[in-house]
Write a protein that holds these residues in place. Structure first.
Motif, mmCIF file in Angstrom:
data_model
loop_
_atom_site.group_PDB
_atom_site.id
_atom_site.type_symbol
_atom_site.label_atom_id
_atom_site.label_comp_id
_atom_site.label_asym_id
_atom_site.label_seq_id
_atom_site.Cartn_x
_atom_site.Cartn_y
_atom_site.Cartn_z
ATOM 1 N N ARG A 102 36.398 21.903 7.533
ATOM 2 C CA ARG A 102 37.801 21.942 7.093
ATOM 3 C C ARG A 102 38.386 20.548 6.896
ATOM 4 O O ARG A 102 39.580 20.411 6.653
ATOM 5 N N GLY A 103 37.548 19.504 7.058
ATOM 6 C CA GLY A 103 38.030 18.157 6.770
ATOM 7 C C GLY A 103 38.026 17.178 7.921
ATOM 8 O O GLY A 103 38.217 15.988 7.706
ATOM 9 N N ARG A 104 37.863 17.637 9.139
ATOM 10 C CA ARG A 104 37.806 16.709 10.271
ATOM 11 C C ARG A 104 36.391 16.160 10.405
ATOM 12 O O ARG A 104 35.432 16.852 10.101
ATOM 13 N N PRO A 105 36.232 14.940 10.893
ATOM 14 C CA PRO A 105 34.879 14.379 11.028
ATOM 15 C C PRO A 105 34.143 14.958 12.234
ATOM 16 O O PRO A 105 34.759 15.357 13.225
ATOM 17 N N LEU A 106 32.834 14.996 12.135
ATOM 18 C CA LEU A 106 32.022 15.362 13.297
ATOM 19 C C LEU A 106 32.150 14.233 14.308
ATOM 20 O O LEU A 106 32.239 13.050 13.922
ATOM 21 N N PRO A 107 32.164 14.530 15.595
ATOM 22 C CA PRO A 107 32.349 13.487 16.607
ATOM 23 C C PRO A 107 31.279 12.390 16.528
ATOM 24 O O PRO A 107 30.094 12.676 16.389
ATOM 25 N N GLY A 108 31.731 11.139 16.588
ATOM 26 C CA GLY A 108 30.823 10.002 16.643
ATOM 27 C C GLY A 108 30.136 9.663 15.339
ATOM 28 O O GLY A 108 29.083 9.024 15.348
ATOM 29 N N SER A 110 30.395 8.185 11.160
ATOM 30 C CA SER A 110 31.171 7.506 10.119
ATOM 31 C C SER A 110 31.391 8.514 8.991
ATOM 32 O O SER A 110 30.809 9.602 8.995
ATOM 33 N N TYR A 111 32.183 8.118 8.015
ATOM 34 C CA TYR A 111 32.454 9.021 6.887
ATOM 35 C C TYR A 111 31.154 9.417 6.187
ATOM 36 O O TYR A 111 30.923 10.589 5.909
#
Length: 141
Positions: A102-108, A110-111
């Protein structure tokens, strides 16, 4: 053979219609009771399923290909491939993956790593570790 008078025939038809209506209502009420008990017993099961989906895990890459890298396209490539990212060495929960989709990054990550790992997850196929978890995230609730 006896003949019915017009008044008797109409009364017999009316009694038959009343009998059918009562039995139809009775069947409808019994069917509603069965449906209600099914809902009561299914709801907790669905709640447990939803909770277990969010707690399932996906390894990037799966344990059978640990030590390999993930290309930006999501393909698993040999370690040291230029432009590819090392595996995470950890697993992501279903909730983390759902939020990342949904748009949030996976923990730890970079993009670029995040995009590569999500592409890997989207490419999971049946029989691959994590596929069932990812597939269950895709099902509507």
């Amino acid at each position: 053979m006896s003949e019915q008078l017009p008044g008797q025939a109409a009364k017999a038809d009316e009694e038959e219609a009343t009998s059918l209506a009562v039995s139809s209502r009775r069947q409808l009420l019994m069917g509603g009771a069965v449906a209600a008990s099914a809902i009561v017993s299914i709801r907790p099961a669905l709640a447990n399923t939803a909770a277990s989906v969010l707690n399932c895990t996906i390894n990037v890459p799966d344990q059978g290909r640990a030590g390999n890298y993930i290309a930006p396209s999501g393909q698993v490539v040999p370690a040291g491939t230029p432009g590819a990212f090392p595996g995470t060495g950890r697993s992501f929960t279903g909730e983390q993956v759902k939020q990342a989709l949904r748009g949030r990054p996976l923990p730890g990550t970079s993009y670029e790593q995040n995009q590569a790992y999500l592409n890997y997850i989207r490419r999971l196929q049946s029989g691959t570790s994590g596929f069932t978890c990812f597939a269950s995230l895709q099902m509507p609730r």
